[in-house]
Design a protein around this motif. Structure first.
Motif, PDB file in Angstrom:
ATOM      1  N   THR A  75       0.833  -1.201   0.000  1.00 32.25           N
ATOM      2  CA  THR A  75       0.000   0.000   0.000  1.00 32.25           C
ATOM      3  C   THR A  75       0.867   1.250   0.000  1.00 32.25           C
ATOM      4  N   LYS A  76       1.869   1.261   0.834  1.00 30.06           N
ATOM      5  CA  LYS A  76       2.718   2.442   0.983  1.00 30.06           C
ATOM      6  C   LYS A  76       3.667   2.626  -0.199  1.00 30.06           C
ATOM      7  N   TYR A  77       4.145   1.532  -0.769  1.00 27.37           N
ATOM      8  CA  TYR A  77       5.114   1.583  -1.867  1.00 27.37           C
ATOM      9  C   TYR A  77       4.530   0.851  -3.076  1.00 27.37           C
ATOM     10  N   SER A  78       3.441   1.368  -3.581  1.00 25.53           N
ATOM     11  CA  SER A  78       2.684   0.678  -4.634  1.00 25.53           C
ATOM     12  C   SER A  78       3.472   0.495  -5.927  1.00 25.53           C
ATOM     13  N   GLY A  79       4.493   1.285  -6.165  1.00 23.98           N
ATOM     14  CA  GLY A  79       5.288   1.153  -7.380  1.00 23.98           C
ATOM     15  C   GLY A  79       6.408   0.136  -7.266  1.00 23.98           C
ATOM     16  N   THR A  80       6.535  -0.492  -6.119  1.00 24.36           N
ATOM     17  CA  THR A  80       7.614  -1.453  -5.877  1.00 24.36           C
ATOM     18  C   THR A  80       7.107  -2.865  -6.099  1.00 24.36           C
ATOM     19  N   VAL A  81       7.908  -3.674  -6.759  1.00 25.15           N
ATOM     20  CA  VAL A  81       7.556  -5.083  -6.974  1.00 25.15           C
ATOM     21  C   VAL A  81       8.213  -5.901  -5.859  1.00 25.15           C
ATOM     22  N   PHE A  82       7.385  -6.478  -5.021  1.00 25.92           N
ATOM     23  CA  PHE A  82       7.859  -7.262  -3.883  1.00 25.92           C
ATOM     24  C   PHE A  82       7.898  -8.750  -4.225  1.00 25.92           C
ATOM     25  N   PRO A  83       8.807  -9.487  -3.613  1.00 26.40           N
ATOM     26  CA  PRO A  83       8.789 -10.945  -3.797  1.00 26.40           C
ATOM     27  C   PRO A  83       7.464 -11.500  -3.270  1.00 26.40           C
ATOM     28  N   PRO A  84       6.915 -12.499  -3.924  1.00 27.74           N
ATOM     29  CA  PRO A  84       5.632 -13.047  -3.471  1.00 27.74           C
ATOM     30  C   PRO A  84       5.780 -13.818  -2.164  1.00 27.74           C
ATOM     31  N   LEU A  85       4.738 -13.759  -1.374  1.00 34.28           N
ATOM     32  CA  LEU A  85       4.688 -14.587  -0.170  1.00 34.28           C
ATOM     33  C   LEU A  85       4.222 -15.980  -0.566  1.00 34.28           C
ATOM     34  N   PRO A  86       4.594 -16.979   0.205  1.00 31.50           N
ATOM     35  CA  PRO A  86       4.137 -18.334  -0.123  1.00 31.50           C
ATOM     36  C   PRO A  86       2.628 -18.450   0.053  1.00 31.50           C
ATOM     37  N   LYS A  87       2.042 -19.305  -0.741  1.00 34.29           N
ATOM     38  CA  LYS A  87       0.603 -19.539  -0.649  1.00 34.29           C
ATOM     39  C   LYS A  87       0.308 -20.426   0.561  1.00 34.29           C
ATOM     40  N   LYS A  88      -0.876 -20.236   1.124  1.00 32.04           N
ATOM     41  CA  LYS A  88      -1.294 -21.083   2.232  1.00 32.04           C
ATOM     42  C   LYS A  88      -1.668 -22.453   1.688  1.00 32.04           C
ATOM     43  N   VAL A  89      -1.300 -23.479   2.417  1.00 35.24           N
ATOM     44  CA  VAL A  89      -1.628 -24.847   2.024  1.00 35.24           C
ATOM     45  C   VAL A  89      -2.211 -25.580   3.219  1.00 35.24           C
ATOM     46  N   LEU A  90      -3.039 -26.586   2.932  1.00 35.09           N
ATOM     47  CA  LEU A  90      -3.665 -27.352   4.008  1.00 35.09           C
ATOM     48  C   LEU A  90      -2.723 -28.397   4.595  1.00 35.09           C
ATOM     49  N   MET A  91      -1.998 -29.067   3.724  1.00 39.08           N
ATOM     50  CA  MET A  91      -1.091 -30.118   4.173  1.00 39.08           C
ATOM     51  C   MET A  91       0.340 -29.604   4.087  1.00 39.08           C
ATOM     52  N   VAL A  92       1.040 -29.623   5.209  1.00 42.75           N
ATOM     53  CA  VAL A  92       2.419 -29.122   5.226  1.00 42.75           C
ATOM     54  C   VAL A  92       3.358 -30.263   5.622  1.00 42.75           C
ATOM     55  N   ASN A  93       4.289 -30.581   4.722  1.00 41.31           N
ATOM     56  CA  ASN A  93       5.324 -31.548   5.062  1.00 41.31           C
ATOM     57  C   ASN A  93       6.639 -30.788   5.199  1.00 41.31           C
ATOM     58  N   ASP A  94       7.711 -31.476   5.456  1.00 37.72           N
ATOM     59  CA  ASP A  94       9.002 -30.816   5.679  1.00 37.72           C
ATOM     60  C   ASP A  94       9.444 -29.993   4.474  1.00 37.72           C
ATOM     61  N   GLY A  95       9.246 -30.533   3.275  1.00 41.17           N
ATOM     62  CA  GLY A  95       9.650 -29.822   2.067  1.00 41.17           C
ATOM     63  C   GLY A  95       8.868 -28.538   1.866  1.00 41.17           C
ATOM     64  N   VAL A  96       7.567 -28.603   2.084  1.00 45.74           N
ATOM     65  CA  VAL A  96       6.709 -27.423   1.938  1.00 45.74           C
ATOM     66  C   VAL A  96       7.069 -26.389   3.003  1.00 45.74           C
ATOM     67  N   ALA A  97       7.283 -26.827   4.219  1.00 47.54           N
ATOM     68  CA  ALA A  97       7.649 -25.906   5.298  1.00 47.54           C
ATOM     69  C   ALA A  97       8.981 -25.228   4.997  1.00 47.54           C
ATOM     70  N   ARG A  98       9.942 -25.967   4.475  1.00 44.86           N
ATOM     71  CA  ARG A  98      11.248 -25.404   4.131  1.00 44.86           C
ATOM     72  C   ARG A  98      11.105 -24.363   3.019  1.00 44.86           C
ATOM     73  N   GLU A  99      10.309 -24.678   2.015  1.00 36.83           N
ATOM     74  CA  GLU A  99      10.091 -23.733   0.910  1.00 36.83           C
ATOM     75  C   GLU A  99       9.402 -22.465   1.403  1.00 36.83           C
ATOM     76  N   ARG A 100       8.427 -22.619   2.285  1.00 43.12           N
ATOM     77  CA  ARG A 100       7.737 -21.446   2.835  1.00 43.12           C
ATOM     78  C   ARG A 100       8.701 -20.580   3.632  1.00 43.12           C
ATOM     79  N   ARG A 101       9.535 -21.191   4.455  1.00 48.09           N
ATOM     80  CA  ARG A 101      10.528 -20.429   5.228  1.00 48.09           C
ATOM     81  C   ARG A 101      11.483 -19.683   4.300  1.00 48.09           C
ATOM     82  N   ASN A 102      11.926 -20.352   3.245  1.00 51.11           N
ATOM     83  CA  ASN A 102      12.823 -19.709   2.286  1.00 51.11           C
ATOM     84  C   ASN A 102      12.164 -18.510   1.607  1.00 51.11           C
ATOM     85  N   ASN A 103      10.899 -18.654   1.230  1.00 51.30           N
ATOM     86  CA  ASN A 103      10.178 -17.544   0.593  1.00 51.30           C
ATOM     87  C   ASN A 103       9.972 -16.381   1.557  1.00 51.30           C
ATOM     88  N   LEU A 104       9.654 -16.676   2.800  1.00 47.18           N
ATOM     89  CA  LEU A 104       9.482 -15.616   3.796  1.00 47.18           C
ATOM     90  C   LEU A 104      10.817 -14.932   4.076  1.00 47.18           C
TER      91      LEU A 104
END
Length: 79
Positions: free
Chosen positions: A16-45
Motif C-alpha cells: 500500500t505504501k510503496y505501490s510502485g515497488t515489486v515485492f517478492p511473493p509470499l508463499p501460498k497457504k496450504v492445508l497439508m504441510v510436510n518438511d519440504g513445503v515448510a522449508r520452501e515457505r521459510r525460504n520464501n518468507l
C-alpha cells in the motif's frame, strides 16, 4: 515466532505504501504441510524479509521496524 498472517499484514502495508515497488511473493497457504513445503515457505518468507532489509527506502520503514521488533530501539538512537 511470526505467523504467516503477520507476514501477510506487513506485505499489505508495504504494498500500500510503496505501490510502485515489486515485492517478492509470499508463499501460498496450504492445508497439508510436510518438511519440504515448510522449508520452501521459510525460504520464501526469508527472501521477502531480506528484500525489505536490503532496499534502502524500505529498510527504514516503521512498519518493517515494528515487525522486526526494532522500532523502539532505533527511534531512541535517532532521537
Amino acid at each position: 515466532m511470526k505467523k504467516i498472517s503477520d507476514f501477510e499484514q506487513l506485505s499489505t502495508q508495504m504494498n500500500t505504501k510503496y505501490s510502485g515497488t515489486v515485492f517478492p511473493p509470499l508463499p501460498k497457504k496450504v492445508l497439508m504441510v510436510n518438511d519440504g513445503v515448510a522449508r520452501e515457505r521459510r525460504n520464501n518468507l526469508d527472501r521477502f524479509v531480506r528484500f525489505l532489509a536490503c532496499t534502502p527506502k524500505l529498510c527504514v520503514d516503521s512498519n518493517l521496524l515494528v515487525f522486526l521488533g526494532r522500532y523502539i530501539n532505533i527511534k531512541l538512537i535517532i532521537v
